[in-house]
Motif scaffolding. Structure first.
Motif, short mmCIF file in Angstrom:
data_model
loop_
_atom_site.label_atom_id
_atom_site.label_comp_id
_atom_site.label_asym_id
_atom_site.label_seq_id
_atom_site.Cartn_x
_atom_site.Cartn_y
_atom_site.Cartn_z
N ASP A 126 0.82 -1.21 0.00
CA ASP A 126 0.00 0.00 0.00
C ASP A 126 0.86 1.27 0.00
OD1 ASP A 126 -2.04 -1.80 0.14
OD2 ASP A 126 -2.59 -1.36 2.23
N ARG A 127 2.04 1.19 0.57
CA ARG A 127 2.87 2.40 0.68
C ARG A 127 3.97 2.49 -0.37
NH1 ARG A 127 0.61 0.84 4.91
NH2 ARG A 127 -0.25 2.26 6.49
N ILE A 128 4.44 1.33 -0.84
CA ILE A 128 5.57 1.34 -1.79
C ILE A 128 5.10 0.96 -3.20
CG2 ILE A 128 7.83 0.35 -2.33
CD1 ILE A 128 8.25 -0.14 0.65
N GLY A 129 4.07 0.12 -3.27
CA GLY A 129 3.68 -0.42 -4.57
C GLY A 129 4.46 -1.69 -4.86
N ARG A 130 4.29 -2.24 -6.07
CA ARG A 130 4.84 -3.57 -6.35
C ARG A 130 6.36 -3.64 -6.25
NH1 ARG A 130 2.86 -6.30 -10.16
NH2 ARG A 130 4.73 -7.50 -10.56
N ASP A 131 7.03 -2.49 -6.31
CA ASP A 131 8.49 -2.50 -6.26
C ASP A 131 9.05 -2.95 -4.90
OD1 ASP A 131 8.53 -1.68 -8.85
OD2 ASP A 131 9.09 0.41 -8.42
N TYR A 132 8.16 -3.05 -3.91
CA TYR A 132 8.71 -3.44 -2.59
C TYR A 132 9.33 -4.83 -2.62
CZ TYR A 132 5.12 -6.77 -0.82
OH TYR A 132 4.31 -7.85 -0.61
N VAL A 133 8.80 -5.70 -3.48
CA VAL A 133 9.32 -7.07 -3.53
C VAL A 133 10.76 -7.04 -4.04
CG1 VAL A 133 8.96 -9.38 -4.47
CG2 VAL A 133 6.98 -7.94 -3.91
N GLU A 134 10.94 -6.34 -5.14
CA GLU A 134 12.28 -6.22 -5.73
C GLU A 134 13.23 -5.52 -4.76
OE1 GLU A 134 12.15 -4.46 -9.58
OE2 GLU A 134 14.27 -3.85 -9.53
N LEU A 135 12.76 -4.48 -4.12
CA LEU A 135 13.62 -3.74 -3.18
C LEU A 135 14.11 -4.67 -2.06
CD1 LEU A 135 14.81 -1.02 -2.22
CD2 LEU A 135 12.64 -0.63 -0.98
N ALA A 136 13.22 -5.52 -1.57
CA ALA A 136 13.61 -6.43 -0.49
C ALA A 136 14.70 -7.39 -0.96
CB ALA A 136 12.38 -7.21 -0.01
N PHE A 137 14.54 -7.94 -2.16
CA PHE A 137 15.55 -8.89 -2.65
C PHE A 137 16.89 -8.19 -2.91
CE2 PHE A 137 11.97 -11.72 -3.18
CZ PHE A 137 12.52 -12.98 -3.02
N ARG A 138 16.85 -7.02 -3.51
CA ARG A 138 18.12 -6.32 -3.80
C ARG A 138 18.81 -5.93 -2.49
NH1 ARG A 138 18.93 -5.27 -9.11
NH2 ARG A 138 17.15 -4.95 -10.50
N THR A 139 18.03 -5.53 -1.50
CA THR A 139 18.61 -5.12 -0.23
C THR A 139 19.24 -6.32 0.49
OG1 THR A 139 16.96 -3.37 -0.05
CG2 THR A 139 18.13 -3.96 1.96
N ALA A 140 18.54 -7.45 0.46
CA ALA A 140 19.08 -8.65 1.11
C ALA A 140 20.40 -9.05 0.45
CB ALA A 140 18.08 -9.80 1.02
N ARG A 141 20.44 -8.99 -0.87
CA ARG A 141 21.69 -9.35 -1.56
C ARG A 141 22.82 -8.39 -1.20
NH1 ARG A 141 22.81 -13.13 -1.72
NH2 ARG A 141 21.83 -14.28 -3.40
#
Ligand code: G3I
Length: 359
Positions: free
Chosen positions: A189-204
Motif C-alpha cells: 500500500d505504501r511502496i507499490g509492487r516495487d517493494y518485492v524487488e527492493l527487499a531482494f536487492r537489499t538482502a543481496r
C-alpha cells in the motif's frame, strides 16, 4: 522399525550433542519422565537425509523454551532427527524489531546458536511479510520514501546480523493473493509492487552469498497463483533481480497434496532455482483415526518422494515435529495431529513412512 529407545541416555550415546540455551543450557542427565520418551528409529531421519545430501528441518518456537525433562526431550529430538531448523516466529518483524531503533536478536540468536552447536543449518524466516509486523510500524504514518527506508533498514540489519549463520532467507513471504495479484498490505500500500524487488536487492547487498527465497502457500501445484509467481520470477531473472529459490509452504489438508506438485517443482527448477518445501504439515480433523494417520503417512511420503526426484528440492522443512507444538489447532479449531510425532513424541505412521522412504 521404530521402537522405544529407553530414555535420554540412549539418545545421547547415539552421538547427538545437545547444547541448549536458556534454562536448559546445562543439560540434566536424568531421563525424561513418561510418557515423553521418543519412540523413533535408531537411525534418525537426519542421518538418512544426510546420506542423500538433503536437509530435513523443523520450525521451532515455544517447545524450545520448555524446562526440565520436557525441554530436554524437545531439544534432543530436534537435534537428533533434523539437520536444519527454522525459527517459527522469532525472526519475524514484531519479535526481532520491536521498536523503530530497537532490534531484539536474543531469542533467534539462541536458536541459531543451538543449530551451530548441533551441526544444523538455519533457514531464516521471514524478512518482509504482511503479518506479525511491530505495532510501532503499522501504527505510524509513513510516506513512500520513509517506508522504503524502513524496509531497507530492517532487511539490512537482520540479514547482516545473521551473515554466515543463516544459509537461506525467506526474503518476501506470501506477497501474492490467490488470484495471483500482489495482495494489499502494509508494504504494498505504501511502496507499490516495487517493494518485492527492493527487499531482494537489499538482502543481496547485505549478504553476497546467502540464498534468497520467495515463500508462499497455495503455490505447491500449478495454479493461477503459481503461474503468477512464475511470471514474477522470470521478470526478476530478465532484469537481474537476485532470487535463488522459491519456498513451497505445503500446509496441506489430509488427502489434498496437489497432483501437479512434481510438474510445478520441475518448471521452477528449470529456471535454475532451488525449490524447497518450507512448512510441511498435513492436518486432519481430530481426534485422529488410524485410517486418517495412514492417509497422512501416504501424504508425507508423496511430498517428500516427489521432492527427492529433483536435485533442486534439497530441503524439506516441517512446521514443527511434535503434535504438542503446532500452529494448527489454534488456527483451525477441530483440526490438528498435523506432524510426524504425536504429542508425547511417539512416532506416527508418517514418521515411519519418511524413514522407509529415506532409507
Ligand atoms: O508468544 C506470544 C505469547 O507471548 C502471547 O501470550 C500469545 C497471546 O496470543 O501470543 C504468542 O504469540 C503467538 C505466536 O504464534 C506464538 O505462539 C501469536 O499470537 C500468533 O499469532 C503466532 O502465530 C504464528 C503465525 O504464523 C502468525 O501468523 C504461528 O505460531 C506460526 O506457526 C505461523 O507461521 C506461519 C508462517 O510464518 C508463514 N506461513 C504460514 C504459517 C502458518 O500460519
Amino acid at each position: 522399525m521404530p521402537f522405544g529407545l529407553g530414555g535420554l541416555a540412549s539418545l545421547l550415546t547415539l552421538g547427538i550433542a545437545v547444547t541448549g540455551c536458556g534454562s536448559d543450557s546445562t543439560q540434566s542427565t536424568s531421563p525424561p519422565s513418561q510418557p515423553s520418551q521418543p519412540t523413533v528409529d535408531t537411525v534418525s531421519l537426519r542421518t538418512l537425509a544426510n546420506g542423500k545430501g538433503r536437509l530435513i528441518g523443523s520450525a521451532v518456537d515455544r517447545g524450545f523454551g520448555y524446562s526440565g525433562s520436557d525441554g530436554v526431550t524437545f531439544k534432543t529430538t530436534l537435534a537428533r532427527e533434523f539437520n536444519m531448523l527454522t525459527p517459527e516466529n522469532d525472526m519475524k518483524h514484531e519479535r526481532i524489531h520491536p521498536g523503530r531503533d530497537v532490534y531484539r536478536f536474543e531469542p533467534a540468536d539462541s536458536l541459531v546458536t543451538f543449530a551451530d552447536a548441533n551441526g544444523m543449518k538455519v533457514r531464516g524466516h521471514t524478512l518482509i511479510w504482511h503479518q506479525q509486523l511491530a505495532a510501532w510500524l503499522t501504527s505510524g504514518s509513513w510516506t513512500t520514501d520513509e517506508t522504503m527506508a524502513l524496509l531497507v533498514d530492517h532487511v539490512t540489519k537482520v540479514v547482516s546480523h545473521y551473515r554466515g549463520r543463516v544459509i537461506e532467507w525467506d526474503v518476501v513471504n506470501e506477497a501474492l493473493g490467490d488470484n495471483g495479484s500482489l495482495r494489499p498490505s502494509f508494504w504494498f500500500d505504501r511502496i507499490g509492487r516495487d517493494y518485492v524487488e527492493l527487499a531482494f536487492r537489499t538482502a543481496r547487498a547485505a549478504d553476497s552469498t546467502v540464498a534468497l527465497f520467495y515463500n508462499d502457500y497455495n503455490i505447491e501445484g500449478i495454479s493461477p497463483k503459481s503461474d503468477s509467481l512464475y511470471a514474477l520470477v522470470r521478470d526478476f531473472q530478465a532484469r537481474g533481480v537476485p532470487i535463488s529459490g522459491i519456498g513451497l509452504e505445503s500446509h496441506f489438508q489430509l488427502g489434498a497434496v496437489p497432483s501437479t506438485l512434481g510438474a510445478n517443482i520441475a518448471r521452477f527448477a528449470a529456471l535454475g532455482l532451488k525449490v524447497h518445501i518450507t512448512e510441511l504439515d498435513v492436518r486432519m480433523t481430530t481426534p485422529a483415526t488410524a485410517a486418517q494417520l495412514q492417509t497422512q503417512a501416504q501424504n508425507y511420503r508423496d511430498v517428500v518422494a516427489t521432492c527427492l526426484q529433483y536435485p533442486a528440492c534439497d530441503v524439506v522443512v516441517m512446521w514443527g515435529f511434535t503434535d504438542k507444538e503446532s500452529w494448527v489447532p489454534s488456527a483451525f479449531p477441530g483440526w490438528g495431529a498435523a506432524l510426524i510425532l504425536d504429542a508425547t513424541y511417539q512416532a506416527k505412521p508418517a514418521y515411519t513412512a519418511l524413514h522407509d522412504l529415506l532409507k
